[in-house]
Write a protein that holds these residues in place. Structure first.
Motif: not given
Length: 423
Positions: A175, A333, A336-337, A341, A362, A365, A369, A375, A381
């Motif tokens: 994160i 990340f 992913f972000f 997301l 955040i 995430c 977690n 991860r 995802v």
């Protein structure tokens, strides 16, 4: 804002509400934020409700616009369980001016206390006493043409309006530990090295690419009681003080040189390194850097080596190579972000709204977690997306997470990894 949608949302496809409800108690202190001027008590959209709606948007792939989010908020199940209701798009857009994104830090801190390391590497734990922190930034495209979001024109004559998200990434917990939003010009206060200077902390190992290679920055990191592992230019000038013998482990890791050096030979006295440095050279496949706009090169590649500078003189060369190889985790990340997301689309183009969306991402995430303990690889995802769409059950998600072969992100073999890192 993200483009509207004429598609009708099926209420059965809004999932994950139970998981989101567990977060609501932490959002209660936000309820009165921005209500100081609301003497009559007429405000209908409060900060905690806005945050809940943004999280609902981030965690549900089918909610791809503010208009679809408005439709979802009117669904009876969503309204009753999350305490939100249908809102005015105009109010949703303008309300962010009254909200303080910094208030979300308290929520992040409370969640952070519950996190457990998911990237623990015994090799690093043996040799590194600092928290592995990867430093980089990513550009968030904006439709807005306000001056604060303006980027400098491209060399081909085109222009771009964007924000820059400066991130310090906690590798162990997968994160961001620190974020800052600036314009994307990368000059003055928005220059990446300047942003990092403002955020330096003790007992961290900062992993950086070539843009951060500056001796005065290295001095500040060393002085504060932290360490750094930073890629340098292949033609860097240095004087060897001690050439060190390579171990079998270092040779297997692709290390071809390990030396204590003096750098900054051509720098002004005030710009020279003020501490001992070690230079690690790793063999890599030569290539040109790719990824520029419309196929153009975005910067230099490598000529067959990766050169790394560090103040960790007592850490073996193969561990330094391992530390730098983990730098690619922040790129994973960012993907992913942005892509998974939903942060490729900004639901607000006001600075306050973008910061709120970043903090909410955040928090999302952290929720993943805490739920999965691993991860978030692409398959996980995707399974979570099916869950939040109401397709997969919680039992099916947990069955996927607990599969013996589901260990999180799969890193490439050594040669392929270094080839990638050379980009």
């Amino acid at each position: 804002m993200a483009s509207g949608s004429s598609r009708t949302l099926d209420p059965r496809q809004i999932g994950g509400i139970k998981r989101l409800r567990r977060l609501l108690p932490l959002l209660v202190p936000l309820h009165e934020v921005g209500c100081q001027r609301d003497v009559a008590g007429n405000r209908e959209l409060h900060f905690d409700e806005y945050v809940t709606l943004v999280l609902l948007y981030l965690l549900n792939p089918l909610i791809d616009s503010v208009r679809t989010l408005q439709q979802a908020a009117a669904v009876e199940k969503v309204s009753q369980q999350l305490g939100v209701k249908r809102f005015s798009i105009g109010s949703f857009s303008e309300s962010v001016r009254l909200f303080d994104p910094e208030k979300l830090k308290a929520v992040v801190i409370q969640l952070a206390e519950e996190l457990k390391p998911i990237n623990a590497d015994p090799r690093l734990a043996t040799h590194l006493n600092h928290a592995l922190t990867i430093v980089d930034g990513t550009v968030l495209n904006a439709i807005s043409t306000v001056a604060a979001a303006m980027w400098l024109p491209f060399q081909d004559g085109t222009s771009k309006h964007a924000w820059k998200l400066h991130t310090q990434f906690d590798f162990d917990h997968f994160i961001p530990s620190t974020v800052e939003l600036t314009d994307a010009r990368n000059t003055g206060k928005s220059e990446e090295k300047s942003v990092l200077r403002r955020k330096l902390a003790r007992d961290r190992c900062y992993v950086m690419d070539r843009w951060y290679a500056q001796f005065t920055l290295f001095n500040e990191i060393n002085a504060i009681g932290s360490s750094y592992v930073c890629r340098m230019k292949e033609n860097s000038v240095f004087e060897v003080r001690q050439e060190r013998l390579l171990s079998e482990e270092a040779l297997k890791a692709g290390v071809i040189r390990d030396a204590v050096v003096t750098m900054g030979l051509n720098s002004k006295p005030q710009d020279k390194p003020d501490h001992p440095m070690c230079l690690i050279v790793i063999e890599a496949e030569p290539h040109e850097k790719r990824g520029g706009r419309r196929g153009k090169t975005a910067g230099p590649g490598n000529k067959g080596t990766i050169v790394i500078a560090t103040n960790l003189l007592d850490v073996p060369a193969e561990i330094i190579a391992l530390i730098y190889s983990h730098r690619w985790a922040i790129e994973i990340f960012f993907r992913f972000f942005k892509q998974l997301l939903g942060c490729r689309h900004l639901i607000s183009h006001k600075a306050e709204g973008i910061e709120i969306q970043i903090y909410c991402a955040i928090i999302a995430c952290m929720m993943i977690n805490l739920w999965t303990g691993k991860r978030p690889n692409k398959l996980t995802v995707t399974m979570l997306a099916w869950y939040f769409m109401g397709v997969a059950t919680e039992a099916e998600v947990m069955a996927h997470i607990n599969r013996p072969d589901n260990t999180g992100i799969k890193f490439r073999a050594k040669d392929e990894l270094w080839k990638k890192l050379g980009v």
